[in-house]
Design an enzyme around this catalytic site. Structure first.
Site, PDB file in Angstrom:
ATOM      1  CG  HIS A   1      10.853  56.911  44.562  1.00  0.00           C
ATOM      2  ND1 HIS A   1      10.311  57.887  45.474  1.00  0.00           N
ATOM      3  CD2 HIS A   1      10.425  57.401  43.294  1.00  0.00           C
ATOM      4  CE1 HIS A   1       9.944  58.860  44.851  1.00  0.00           C
ATOM      5  NE2 HIS A   1       9.992  58.429  43.522  1.00  0.00           N
TER       6      HIS A   1
ATOM      7  CD  GLU B   1      12.204  56.088  47.976  1.00  0.00           C
ATOM      8  OE1 GLU B   1      10.886  55.963  48.583  1.00  0.00           O
ATOM      9  OE2 GLU B   1      12.619  56.926  47.559  1.00  0.00           O
TER      10      GLU B   1
ATOM     11  NE  ARG C   1      13.755  59.682  42.053  1.00  0.00           N
ATOM     12  CZ  ARG C   1      13.276  59.987  43.329  1.00  0.00           C
ATOM     13  NH1 ARG C   1      13.294  59.492  44.339  1.00  0.00           N
ATOM     14  NH2 ARG C   1      12.348  61.073  43.136  1.00  0.00           N
TER      15      ARG C   1
ATOM     16  CG  HIS D   1       8.170  57.884  49.228  1.00  0.00           C
ATOM     17  ND1 HIS D   1       8.476  57.712  47.977  1.00  0.00           N
ATOM     18  CD2 HIS D   1       6.815  57.917  49.242  1.00  0.00           C
ATOM     19  CE1 HIS D   1       7.508  58.151  47.198  1.00  0.00           C
ATOM     20  NE2 HIS D   1       6.397  58.265  47.758  1.00  0.00           N
ATOM     21  CB  SER D   2      12.941  55.273  53.246  1.00  0.00           C
ATOM     22  OG  SER D   2      13.537  54.693  52.164  1.00  0.00           O
TER      23      SER D   2
ATOM     24  CE1 TYR E   1      12.068  67.600  46.844  1.00  0.00           C
ATOM     25  CE2 TYR E   1      13.894  67.883  48.590  1.00  0.00           C
ATOM     26  CZ  TYR E   1      13.183  66.928  47.814  1.00  0.00           C
ATOM     27  OH  TYR E   1      13.448  65.786  47.754  1.00  0.00           O
TER      28      TYR E   1
ATOM     29  CD  GLU F   1      10.417  60.646  51.736  1.00  0.00           C
ATOM     30  OE1 GLU F   1      11.138  59.755  51.834  1.00  0.00           O
ATOM     31  OE2 GLU F   1       9.972  61.191  50.841  1.00  0.00           O
TER      32      GLU F   1
END
Ligand SMILES: [Zn+2]
Length: 416
Positions: free
Chosen positions: A175, A178, A233, A303-304, A355, A377
């Protein structure tokens, strides 16, 4: 005259850069079903950028919802939310100030730095120089080009061997916005090279295994966040007939593709793409891992933000056949990470922990047969979100190294 001409050029250059003056990032706390509906309606009527979760479609009750709201809608959104008794917290008062404040480490105009957010040009020349200066431990190969034609260069770390070694694959920068993620991959390469021969664990790892590192997966998007829109993104692919650019590369893999937690709307930030691996960047990575699946023992993707260590599955609530082992390793890695600065991570299977979301690279790799498949993350939990200041690059990378080394060591001990 010359000065005027110069000023004109500067104005043109600036005009291409999206600015965020007066924009705010809110954290909403929906505690009623009605609140969830209101947030989704809001997202339909005005342009709201979802930071966490990644899209309005993913919002559910009792979840922190971080959204970026353009200045022109602030009053309206504020009134709307308050009238409906929703709790609102301001995370970022003025987004442009936060963008500007992010670069709080000493500027290095030309050089690459491990404690700065390097743009793609700097990362690209760093890849070239680091891979040629340590040829006994590192090599590089291009696994394909991006949509806009930039090379995707994969680094291979490990002591040269005549036989094929088992390997770990790690990618950063799926992404675009990030930025702490590519910073970590660069840090990892530096640490691996500089501690080989001094740190017993790293030496043993690189003697027995290879570590493939893809410093930036979504190169086009990353370049775009530096040159045009910091908040981008997705990829930068285009298709005739749609004015919306790009797809979410982490919804584009063949893992329950587009069934849940993804959108088939090309304008959505979680657009799954027109077909599986429609995004050439995802396809190049998938092709490489498929070709090397007999040697790849672990897949790590960075990711973050949110401080999570997630593992399969995201596309279903069903647990992996190796769930208890994956959980045990994730908890060990999180504890190792926390030991340095006390940073707390939550670990668990993605669907239940955050989720459900389909098409992620970690689920895909796991189903392909790469047992140890993890999504990091990184920092933080929303104070700065994607705009983590550069002064946090070093501590974030140091603590993350401990978690990655924990996982690598476990994998190495369980090779045979
Ligand atoms: Zn991400």
């Amino acid at each position: 005259m010359k000065v005027l001409l110069l000023l004109g050029l500067v104005a043109v250059a600036l005009a291409d850069i999206t600015r965020f003056e007066g924009e705010k990032v809110f954290r909403l706390k929906p505690v009623l079903d009605e609140h969830v509906t209101l947030i989704k309606e809001l997202a339909k009527s005005i342009e709201v950028d979802f930071w966490s979760p990644e899209s309005a479609e993913l919002v559910s009750i009792d979840m922190d919802v971080d959204i970026r709201v353009p200045a022109m809608y602030l009053d309206m959104v504020f009134t709307f939310l308050q009238q409906n008794d929703m709790k609102i917290e301001v995370l970022i008062e003025d987004l442009q100030s936060a963008v500007d404040a992010q670069a709080d480490n000493k500027p290095s105009p030309r050089a690459h730095s491990y404690t700065k957010y390097n743009n793609w040009d700097k990362v690209e020349s760093w890849i070239a120089s680091i891979s040629s200066s340590n040829s006994d431990l590192i090599s590089k190969q291009v696994i394909g080009n991006t949509y806009e034609g930039r090379p995707m260069t994969l680094l291979k770390l490990g002591r040269k061997s005549s036989s094929t070694k088992p390997a770990i694959f790690m990618d950063c920068g799926i992404h675009a916005r990030e930025w702490i993620s590519p910073a970590f991959c660069q840090w990892f390469v530096k640490e691996a090279l500089s501690t080989y021969g001094r740190d017993a664990q790293m030496t043993s790892l690189l003697d027995e295994m290879d570590v493939f590192v893809l410093p930036v997966l979504n190169v086009d998007g990353y370049d775009y966040t530096h040159k045009s829109n910091r908040m981008w993104r997705k990829t930068r692919s285009r298709r005739s007939g749609s004015s919306c650019v790009g797809a979410d590369p982490n919804r584009n893999f063949d893992a329950g593709w587009c069934t849940v937690g993804a959108s088939n709307n090309p304008c959505s930030d979680i657009f799954c793409g027109y077909k599986i691996e429609s995004e050439i960047e995802a396809k190049n990575v998938a092709d490489f891992i498929r070709r090397n699946k007999s040697i790849i023992k672990a897949y790590l993707t960075v990711h973050s933000y949110s401080q999570l260590l997630l593992f399969p599955y995201a596309y279903t609530y069903e647990l992996s056949a190796t769930h208890s082992e994956l959980l045990k390793v994730a908890e060990g890695a999180s504890a190792a990470l926390r030991s340095l600065y006390g940073t707390r991570y939550t670990s668990g299977p993605a669907a239940a922990t955050i989720y459900p979301a389909a098409g992620g690279s970690d689920d895909w790799a796991h189903d392909l047969g790469v047992k140890y498949s993890y999504t990091f993350e990184l920092r933080d939990t929303g104070r700065y979100g994607f705009l983590l200041p550069e002064s946090q690059i070093k501590p974030t990378c140091e603590e993350t190294m401990l978690a990655v080394k924990y996982i690598a060591s476990y994998v190495q001990k369980n090779l045979y």
